[in-house]
Scaffold this active site. Structure first.
Site: not given
Length: 414
Positions: A153, A221, A226, A293, A329, A392
């Site tokens: 970043h 990304e 952004w 995401y 990610e 799990k």
């Protein structure tokens, strides 16, 4: 492209139409219900011919080979900053280990504080302390056999205050990325940042003095806007130039040979042609990735189907190019106001990283990485919350791999 890829592409389009994401024309494409098994030309003798760095260290060569082969049977599971970021600040072992009893197979780190303008390289400096903590975590992970990956970043080159485009003026957004290209006003600034990365990566050594391999995904990304390196702020050629320069400078000028390079847009691409629109070339990429995401943000089976079709597309490209494919990610963050989704891990995510249509030869993803937990929210349940059992179950499914079921990643098989 190989015939195998073309057939897989038809299937990918069909899956998209089932998820409601394709045009009427797409829905008319032929569906291949029994695609041929992929062939794998990779051998222990020819590994470097498919890698970015022909002079990579033997451990880095082994990591590339083993990640590529791992995808046939397993998906390595990891988390960003797993050794330092805990839900409710409950320290100790990683939240993955608290839940499952096993370490993650993958550790995500970041160069953000390492290259920060406030890093003075002095022991009493907070940013330098974060650098040392990152180095320590990477060494500890490697000693256990965990895979290490780095994002970056990078703060914008004007004031170095933020990496978000929203924090910049229109003028800054329109000029920042171009300024770091060769000949640009901030090109020397960018080279100094890479100098620092090189010095740190070359300091990552195991117990026998060997360099520790890492996966590095610069300018991630990039299809969104952004970040200041996003698609609205640079042309495809600008992006390719910056990526290629980054690799060439680290590899050739600085002599860093313990890096695998990852190409990781966000989830906007649904076709191979679009995915490759900013691709810097096979000579510059080891890992074909995607951050995703949005398709998992409480989107149910339709979202999982969309994610699956995109991963099929990436895996097909990786098969054709003999590269590694990864979900670089992902996650669904649970907070006080955002409850867990029932069976999110064991059903939706596990289905998306495998094959909703049951064709094991198509989708070969080497690893998946969740973003870091925080005091107020989590991507991975730590063992005390309501969806503990769901994670799990996911982590113990046949194709899931935590460290306990990960092979030796830094040694080529005999």
């Amino acid at each position: 492209m190989k015939n195998t890829f073309l057939k897989i592409a038809f299937l990918s389009l069909s899956v998209l139409s089932l998820a409601g994401c394709s045009s009427d024309k797409d829905s008319q494409e032929e569906v291949i219900v029994n695609p041929p098994a992929e062939t794998d030309p990779l051998t222990t003798q020819n590994v470097t011919s498919y890698m970015v760095d022909a002079n990579a260290t033997k451990e880095t060569i082994a990591l590339f080979y083993n990640l590529k082969k791992l995808a046939k049977t397993k998906v390595a599971i990891g988390q960003q900053d797993a050794f330092n970021s805990y839900y409710q600040d409950n320290g100790g072992e990683s939240d993955i280990k608290k839940n499952t009893g096993y370490d993650p197979a993958l550790l995500g780190s970041d160069f953000i504080f390492i290259t920060d303008k406030n890093n003075t390289n002095q022991p009493d400096n907070w940013f330098y302390q974060q650098e040392q903590k990152t180095i320590s975590d990477v060494k500890a992970a490697y000693a256990k056999g965990i895979i290490n990956t780095f994002s970056w970043h990078l703060r914008e080159p004007n004031k170095e205050d933020s990496f978000y485009a929203a924090d910049m003026t229109t003028e800054q957004k329109n000029t920042a990325f171009k300024s770091i290209l060769p000949g640009g006003t901030n090109h020397e600034w960018y080279k100094k940042k890479l100098d620092k990365i090189a010095s740190v990566v070359l300091s990552l050594k195991g117990s026998n003095g060997e360099l520790i391999p890492i996966i590095f995904r610069p300018f991630h990304e990039f299809d969104g806007s952004w970040f200041w390196w996003g698609a609205n702020f640079c042309t495809p050629e600008d992006y390719k130039t910056a990526y290629q320069f980054t690799v060439d400078y680290l590899k050739n000028t600085k002599g860093v040979h313990n890096i695998l390079y990852a190409f990781s847009p966000d989830n906007s691409y649904t076709t191979a042609a679009n995915y490759l629109s900013r691709y810097p070339g096979d000579k510059y990429v080891d890992v074909l990735g995607m951050d995703n995401y949005g398709d998992f943000d409480n989107q149910g089976q339709a979202g999982a189907n969309r994610a699956n079709s995109k991963l099929i597309m990436i895996a097909a490209l990786a098969s054709d190019k003999v590269k590694i494919a990864a979900l670089t990610e992902t996650g669904y963050q649970v907070t006080a106001t955002k409850p867990p989704v029932t069976d999110w891990f064991s059903n939706y995510l596990y289905g998306a990283i495998n094959n909703i249509q049951g064709f094991d030869t198509i989708l070969s993803i080497s690893y998946v990485m969740f973003w870091n937990n925080t005091k107020d929210g989590y991507y991975v349940p730590n063992g005390t919350v309501s969806n503990t059992a769901d994670f799990k179950t996911f982590a113990t499914k046949p194709k899931s791999a935590l460290l306990n079921s990960l092979p030796k990643m830094y040694e080529l098989p005999k």
